[in-house]
Design a protein around this motif. Structure first.
Motif, short mmCIF file in Angstrom:
data_model
loop_
_atom_site.label_atom_id
_atom_site.label_comp_id
_atom_site.label_asym_id
_atom_site.label_seq_id
_atom_site.Cartn_x
_atom_site.Cartn_y
_atom_site.Cartn_z
N LYS A 2 0.83 -1.20 0.00
CA LYS A 2 0.00 0.00 0.00
C LYS A 2 0.87 1.25 0.00
CE LYS A 2 -3.97 -1.92 2.51
NZ LYS A 2 -4.77 -1.79 3.74
N ALA A 3 0.37 2.30 -0.67
CA ALA A 3 1.07 3.58 -0.69
C ALA A 3 0.08 4.70 -0.99
CB ALA A 3 2.19 3.58 -1.74
N VAL A 14 -5.06 5.98 -1.58
CA VAL A 14 -4.20 4.87 -1.17
C VAL A 14 -4.44 3.72 -2.12
CG1 VAL A 14 -3.67 3.22 0.66
CG2 VAL A 14 -4.20 5.60 1.23
N HIS A 139 5.23 7.52 2.28
CA HIS A 139 3.86 7.18 2.69
C HIS A 139 3.50 5.83 2.07
CE1 HIS A 139 3.82 11.00 4.46
NE2 HIS A 139 3.14 11.70 3.56
N ALA A 140 4.19 4.81 2.54
CA ALA A 140 4.08 3.47 1.97
C ALA A 140 4.54 2.47 3.02
CB ALA A 140 4.95 3.35 0.71
N GLU A 141 4.31 1.23 2.76
CA GLU A 141 4.72 0.19 3.72
C GLU A 141 6.23 -0.02 3.71
OE1 GLU A 141 1.19 -2.93 4.16
OE2 GLU A 141 1.74 -2.64 2.04
N LEU A 365 -2.31 4.36 7.54
CA LEU A 365 -2.02 4.85 6.19
C LEU A 365 -3.29 4.89 5.33
CD1 LEU A 365 0.15 5.73 4.12
CD2 LEU A 365 0.44 3.31 3.55
N ASP A 366 -4.21 3.96 5.56
CA ASP A 366 -5.45 3.95 4.78
C ASP A 366 -6.22 5.26 4.91
OD1 ASP A 366 -5.12 1.42 3.73
OD2 ASP A 366 -6.17 0.42 5.39
N THR A 388 0.73 5.43 10.08
CA THR A 388 1.35 4.17 10.48
C THR A 388 0.99 3.10 9.46
OG1 THR A 388 -0.57 3.70 11.90
CG2 THR A 388 1.30 4.78 12.92
N PRO A 389 1.89 2.79 8.54
CA PRO A 389 1.59 1.77 7.51
C PRO A 389 1.34 0.39 8.13
CG PRO A 389 3.47 3.11 6.87
CD PRO A 389 3.17 3.45 8.30
#
Length: 389
Positions: A2-3, A14, A139-141, A365-366, A388-389
């Protein structure tokens, strides 16, 4: 993985993007633990930096865990907790040897755009348009970190993720403004902007021995933070004649050092703000310079002005006459994170610098698109949104 992806002006979503891979022997892959919004991201979101492409991943301020290591990496191992400088630097070129890391000759893999705009290219930056290298953001895992031995720093055990996060950019940028602005013991320092960078510049000035530090903004919650956590005096420019008050608080001379921490979407009261906004929207100027103008006019004769806010191109009515005739020194730079992060982590470990209070909102993050909306609108007192990813 996810990003958070840029989908066009004022549009974020996202989605799924490919996992990062080691490309060069000096790379590491970092699992992102915390990543935070930045005021300069709003320039991307609003289309003021016209070098974004649909699907680009935003974010440049982060802390995480090393999960994969390139063959030439010496300083890091799997499992290390690291904070990473937002600007990418090789550590070996002329500019890196002068500790001017954001000016690195090798950090920006797409230098043609900025060479055309500015004559020469600065270094690369995570998640900050193709003008700065087109590097996927934080902004990604997971994220790939080039030149990891130069730009990634192990976080001391006693420093939390929430605290270390701000060494990545905000604290480094703010400290640079006070340091390269020449703050000395006994100085009077004025800081325009009470966002994270402005508050960190104010705190740096206090720790460097300034006699008085005055932060200028219009949002009371931010000014309250600057007073409580940075140890600064505050002025609300919508209620106060700032120039007159700065004279009063500096023995009639004006501040010794003025730090501008607002940037290209600066606000000012009165019709001048409308004028600047119209010219910017019509692309007759790329940036709104009201905070820079105010800083130059307010600074004492022979004083120093440091520009920390992000600017892209051209401004109208720059007070060159005031600069020249008052004998001012004006400097600016993107952050030289590699120069400051080790020292900042030490101060964080000692409790001298505790910027985690800036993280007013934390969310998965979602929910990042909503986080950016709150951040942009200053809703619910949002100073920074952490994901928080």
């Amino acid at each position: 993985m996810k990003a958070l992806q840029w989908q066009g002006v004022n549009k974020l979503a996202v989605g799924e993007v490919p996992d990062p891979e080691i490309r060069n022997a000096g790379d590491v892959i970092v699992k992102v633990n915390r990543t935070v919004t930045c005021g300069s991201d709003l320039h991307l979101l609003g289309g003021y930096i016209p070098f974004m492409e649909k699907g680009d991943v935003l974010g440049h301020e982060f802390v995480g865990e090393v999960v994969e290591v390139g063959a030439d990496v010496q300083r890091h191992r799997r499992g290390d907790r690291v904070v990473v400088s937002s600007f990418i630097a090789c550590g070996k070129c002329y500019f890196c040897s002068q500790q001017l890391f954001s000016l690195c000759d090798n950090g920006n893999t797409n230098p043609a755009i900025t060479e055309t705009l500015w004559g020469q290219a600065p270094g690369g930056c995570f998640g900050y348009s193709h003008a700065m290298g087109g590097n996927p953001g934080s902004h990604a895992e997971y994220i790939r970190v080039p030149f990891a031995d130069v730009g990634a720093f192990t976080v001391p055990d006693e420093v939390t993720d929430e605290r270390a996060l701000f060494a990545s950019d905000s604290a480094s940028t703010g400290w640079m403004g006070a340091d390269l602005g020449g703050v000395k013991p006994g100085d009077v320092v004025a800081v325009w902007g009470a966002g994270a960078v402005g508050q960190m510049a104010a705190r740096a000035a206090v720790l460097l021995g300034a006699d008085r530090v005055i932060v200028i903004d219009r949002y009371d919650n931010r000014l309250s933070q600057a007073g409580k956590h940075a140890g600064a005096e505050t002025l609300n420019y919508e209620r106060t004649d700032v120039a007159l008050e700065l004279r009063e608080r500096s023995g009639g001379r004006g501040p010794d050092v003025c730090i501008e921490a607002v940037g290209m979407e600066a606000h000012t009261p009165g019709p001048q703000n409308v004028y600047d906004q119209v010219k910017q929207q019509l692309r007759l100027q790329t940036d709104r310079p009201s905070a820079v103008r105010d800083a130059i006019h307010a600074c004492r004769k022979g004083g120093s002005v440091f520009v920390l806010g992000v600017y892209a191109g051209f401004i109208d009515k720059f007070p060159l006459g005031a600069l020249m005739n008052k004998g001012l020194t004006v400097r600016g730079a993107q952050m030289h994170g590699q120069r400051y992060i080790p020292m900042l982590l030490q101060r964080m470990a000692k409790g001298e610098l505790t910027p985690e209070y800036l993280a007013t909102h934390t969310m998965p993050l979602d929910e990042a698109p909503e986080g950016y909306r709150m951040f942009k609108e200053k809703e619910d007192g949002c100073v920074r949104a952490v994901f928080t990813p």
